[in-house]
Design a protein around this motif. Structure first.
Motif, PDB file in Angstrom:
ATOM      1  N   GLU A  68       8.851   8.043   9.488  1.00  0.00           N
ATOM      2  CA  GLU A  68      10.090   7.361   9.150  1.00  0.00           C
ATOM      3  C   GLU A  68      10.580   7.739   7.755  1.00  0.00           C
ATOM      4  OE1 GLU A  68       7.529   6.073  10.526  1.00  0.00           O
ATOM      5  OE2 GLU A  68       8.072   4.804  12.228  1.00  0.00           O
ATOM      6  N   THR A  69      11.826   8.166   7.661  1.00  0.00           N
ATOM      7  CA  THR A  69      12.404   8.596   6.396  1.00  0.00           C
ATOM      8  C   THR A  69      12.418   7.468   5.374  1.00  0.00           C
ATOM      9  OG1 THR A  69      13.803  10.217   7.521  1.00  0.00           O
ATOM     10  CG2 THR A  69      14.475   9.550   5.299  1.00  0.00           C
ATOM     11  N   GLU A  70      12.710   6.252   5.811  1.00  0.00           N
ATOM     12  CA  GLU A  70      12.789   5.110   4.886  1.00  0.00           C
ATOM     13  C   GLU A  70      11.464   4.896   4.165  1.00  0.00           C
ATOM     14  OE1 GLU A  70      13.704   0.280   4.919  1.00  0.00           O
ATOM     15  OE2 GLU A  70      13.893   1.469   6.756  1.00  0.00           O
ATOM     16  N   ILE A  71      10.371   4.979   4.893  1.00  0.00           N
ATOM     17  CA  ILE A  71       9.063   4.770   4.284  1.00  0.00           C
ATOM     18  C   ILE A  71       8.725   5.911   3.328  1.00  0.00           C
ATOM     19  CG2 ILE A  71       6.578   4.685   4.768  1.00  0.00           C
ATOM     20  CD1 ILE A  71       7.211   3.054   7.247  1.00  0.00           C
ATOM     21  N   LEU A  72       9.058   7.129   3.711  1.00  0.00           N
ATOM     22  CA  LEU A  72       8.788   8.265   2.836  1.00  0.00           C
ATOM     23  C   LEU A  72       9.687   8.235   1.603  1.00  0.00           C
ATOM     24  CD1 LEU A  72       8.260  10.949   5.609  1.00  0.00           C
ATOM     25  CD2 LEU A  72       6.511   9.881   4.179  1.00  0.00           C
ATOM     26  N   ASP A  73      10.890   7.677   1.729  1.00  0.00           N
ATOM     27  CA  ASP A  73      11.738   7.464   0.548  1.00  0.00           C
ATOM     28  C   ASP A  73      11.099   6.460  -0.401  1.00  0.00           C
ATOM     29  OD1 ASP A  73      13.667   9.263   1.325  1.00  0.00           O
ATOM     30  OD2 ASP A  73      15.005   7.762   2.211  1.00  0.00           O
ATOM     31  N   ASN A  74      10.437   5.459   0.166  1.00  0.00           N
ATOM     32  CA  ASN A  74       9.725   4.486  -0.669  1.00  0.00           C
ATOM     33  C   ASN A  74       8.599   5.163  -1.456  1.00  0.00           C
ATOM     34  OD1 ASN A  74      11.329   2.366   0.176  1.00  0.00           O
ATOM     35  ND2 ASN A  74       9.868   1.615   1.703  1.00  0.00           N
ATOM     36  N   MET A  75       7.957   6.148  -0.830  1.00  0.00           N
ATOM     37  CA  MET A  75       6.934   6.912  -1.549  1.00  0.00           C
ATOM     38  C   MET A  75       7.551   7.605  -2.760  1.00  0.00           C
ATOM     39  SD  MET A  75       3.850   6.680  -0.202  1.00  0.00           S
ATOM     40  CE  MET A  75       3.075   8.121  -0.929  1.00  0.00           C
ATOM     41  N   ASN A  76       8.705   8.192  -2.567  1.00  0.00           N
ATOM     42  CA  ASN A  76       9.380   8.870  -3.678  1.00  0.00           C
ATOM     43  C   ASN A  76       9.726   7.897  -4.796  1.00  0.00           C
ATOM     44  OD1 ASN A  76       9.351  11.410  -2.376  1.00  0.00           O
ATOM     45  ND2 ASN A  76      11.186  10.874  -1.216  1.00  0.00           N
ATOM     46  N   TYR A  77      10.132   6.696  -4.419  1.00  0.00           N
ATOM     47  CA  TYR A  77      10.428   5.661  -5.419  1.00  0.00           C
ATOM     48  C   TYR A  77       9.169   5.312  -6.216  1.00  0.00           C
ATOM     49  CZ  TYR A  77      11.012   0.904  -7.195  1.00  0.00           C
ATOM     50  OH  TYR A  77      11.016  -0.216  -7.994  1.00  0.00           O
ATOM     51  N   LEU A  78       8.044   5.172  -5.522  1.00  0.00           N
ATOM     52  CA  LEU A  78       6.793   4.827  -6.201  1.00  0.00           C
ATOM     53  C   LEU A  78       6.312   5.956  -7.106  1.00  0.00           C
ATOM     54  CD1 LEU A  78       4.872   2.993  -3.331  1.00  0.00           C
ATOM     55  CD2 LEU A  78       5.978   1.969  -5.336  1.00  0.00           C
ATOM     56  N   TYR A  79       6.545   7.196  -6.704  1.00  0.00           N
ATOM     57  CA  TYR A  79       6.204   8.321  -7.586  1.00  0.00           C
ATOM     58  C   TYR A  79       6.946   8.195  -8.918  1.00  0.00           C
ATOM     59  CZ  TYR A  79       4.371  10.790  -3.440  1.00  0.00           C
ATOM     60  OH  TYR A  79       3.678  11.167  -2.318  1.00  0.00           O
ATOM     61  N   GLN A  80       8.252   7.884  -8.829  1.00  0.00           N
ATOM     62  CA  GLN A  80       9.046   7.784 -10.053  1.00  0.00           C
ATOM     63  C   GLN A  80       8.578   6.617 -10.917  1.00  0.00           C
ATOM     64  OE1 GLN A  80      11.737  10.174 -10.789  1.00  0.00           O
ATOM     65  NE2 GLN A  80      10.919   9.345 -12.702  1.00  0.00           N
ATOM     66  N   VAL A  81       8.274   5.500 -10.289  1.00  0.00           N
ATOM     67  CA  VAL A  81       7.754   4.340 -11.027  1.00  0.00           C
ATOM     68  C   VAL A  81       6.463   4.715 -11.756  1.00  0.00           C
ATOM     69  CG1 VAL A  81       6.682   2.068 -10.752  1.00  0.00           C
ATOM     70  CG2 VAL A  81       8.821   2.592  -9.558  1.00  0.00           C
ATOM     71  N   PHE A  82       5.589   5.406 -11.062  1.00  0.00           N
ATOM     72  CA  PHE A  82       4.302   5.810 -11.637  1.00  0.00           C
ATOM     73  C   PHE A  82       4.497   6.735 -12.831  1.00  0.00           C
ATOM     74  CE2 PHE A  82       1.015   9.226 -11.492  1.00  0.00           C
ATOM     75  CZ  PHE A  82      -0.064   8.485 -11.963  1.00  0.00           C
ATOM     76  N   VAL A  83       5.283   7.781 -12.661  1.00  0.00           N
ATOM     77  CA  VAL A  83       5.488   8.745 -13.743  1.00  0.00           C
ATOM     78  C   VAL A  83       6.125   8.069 -14.953  1.00  0.00           C
ATOM     79  CG1 VAL A  83       6.778  10.807 -14.440  1.00  0.00           C
ATOM     80  CG2 VAL A  83       5.601  10.752 -12.224  1.00  0.00           C
ATOM     81  N   ASP A  84       7.140   7.269 -14.721  1.00  0.00           N
ATOM     82  CA  ASP A  84       7.817   6.591 -15.833  1.00  0.00           C
ATOM     83  C   ASP A  84       6.863   5.654 -16.566  1.00  0.00           C
ATOM     84  OD1 ASP A  84      10.142   7.889 -15.147  1.00  0.00           O
ATOM     85  OD2 ASP A  84      11.041   6.165 -14.119  1.00  0.00           O
ATOM     86  N   THR A  85       6.031   4.958 -15.818  1.00  0.00           N
ATOM     87  CA  THR A  85       5.099   4.002 -16.427  1.00  0.00           C
ATOM     88  C   THR A  85       4.079   4.711 -17.308  1.00  0.00           C
ATOM     89  OG1 THR A  85       5.324   2.492 -14.544  1.00  0.00           O
ATOM     90  CG2 THR A  85       3.394   2.210 -15.955  1.00  0.00           C
TER      91      THR A  85
END
Length: 245
Positions: A68-85
Motif C-alpha cells: 500500500e502506497t499510503e503505508i510506504l509514504d508513512n515510512m518516508n515521513y518517519l525517515y524525515q522525522v528521524f533524520v531531522d531529530t
C-alpha cells in the motif's frame, strides 16, 4: 566497541506504540523524545557509531509484506522525522552516518518504487538497511514459522535464481536512491548440514560482493547462534572462515 575500535549500530526495537499504519501525534512525539535522548547521550562519539530509526517496524497487524502506497509514504515521513531529530542534537550527530531501514526491513518492488530519500543537511551520510533470509523454508526452522514445509537442501538452479532476484531488487533500490545498502541480517539455522549451509551462505556472499553490499550475519544466541556464549568460540568455524575470507 570503542576499546575494540569496531563499528556499532544503535536502533530502537520497541517503537512504543508507533505503527506504520497508525501514525499519531502522541506516538511520534514519544518516538522523537526517545531518539533525542539517545542521540544527545552519544552525540560526541566518533563516526564508528551509527543510528538506525527502527529494527523491523510493521503495521499493527504485524504484516511482513506491504504494497500500500499510503503505508510506504508513512515510512518516508518517519525517515524525515528521524533524520531531522538526530541532526538537531548537533556535535558529531550533525554528520553521523544514519541507516534507513525499509518496511519490516524487507524488500519488494513497491518498497523500491515508493522509497524517498529524506532531506538531509549533511551530504552523503545516509544508507539503507534490509534483512533477508530467502528462502525461509531452508534458513528458518519449524519453531520459527510453525510450518512443516521445510527443505534441508539448497543449491538448485531455481534456488540460485530466486536469491539473485532478491539481490536485483536490492540493487534497484540502490540505483534509485543512489545510497549504499547493507544487509543487516541474514543466516541459516543449524538445522541442515554444515555443507548445505556453506553452499547457501557462500552463494549469498557472492551476490553481496557482486553488488558491493555489506553483510551482517544474524546471531541471536539461539536458533541462529554463531558464537557459543559459554566458551566464546565459533560453533561452525568453517562457515565463519568462509564469510570473512
Amino acid at each position: 566497541c570503542i576499546d575494540l575500535d569496531v563499528y556499532c549500530l544503535v536502533d530502537i526495537v520497541e517503537t512504543y506504540g508507533l505503527f506504520v499504519d497508525n501514525i499519531n501525534e502522541e506516538s511520534v512525539n514519544l518516538y522523537i523524545s526517545h531518539w533525542k535522548e539517545v542521540a544527545t547521550l552519544f552525540k560526541d562519539y566518533n563516526h564508528k557509531l551509527l543510528f538506525s530509526p527502527f529494527n523491523e517496524i510493521r503495521t499493527m497487524q504485524g504484516d511482513w509484506s506491504i504494497k500500500e502506497t499510503e503505508i510506504l509514504d508513512n515510512m518516508n515521513y518517519l525517515y524525515q522525522v528521524f533524520v531531522d531529530t538526530i541532526r538537531s542534537t548537533g556535535s558529531n550527530n550533525a554528520y553521523r552516518n544514519l541507516i534507513l531501514t525499509t518496511y519490516a526491513a524487507g524488500i519488494n518492488q513497491e518498497i523500491v518504487d515508493n522509497f524517498k530519500v529524506p532531506n538531509d543537511s549533511t551530504y552523503n551520510h545516509l544508507l539503507i538497511e534490509c534483512h533477508n533470509y530467502n528462502p525461509v523454508n531452508f534458513t528458518f526452522n519449524e519453531i520459527n514459522l510453525g510450518s512443516t514445509d521445510f527443505v534441508n537442501e539448497w543449491g538448485s538452479l531455481k534456488d540460485k535464481k530466486d536469491l539473485r532476484s532478491v539481490f536485483k531488487l536490492f540493487n534497484s533500490l540502490v540505483k534509485k536512491t543512489k545510497l549504499p545498502l547493507i544487509i543487516g541480517e541474514f543466516g541459516a539455522v543449524d538445522r541442515t548440514s554444515v555443507e548445505e549451509r556453506l553452499e547457501y551462505l557462500s552463494y549469498y556472499k557472492k551476490q553481496a560482493k557482486k553488488y558491493n553490499m555489506g553483510l551482517f550475519i544474524f546471531d541471536d544466541a539461539h536458533d541462529f547462534v554463531i558464537i557459543d556464549r559459554k566458551t566464546y568460540k565459533f560453533i561452525d568455524e568453517e562457515i565463519v572462515d568462509m564469510l570473512v575470507s
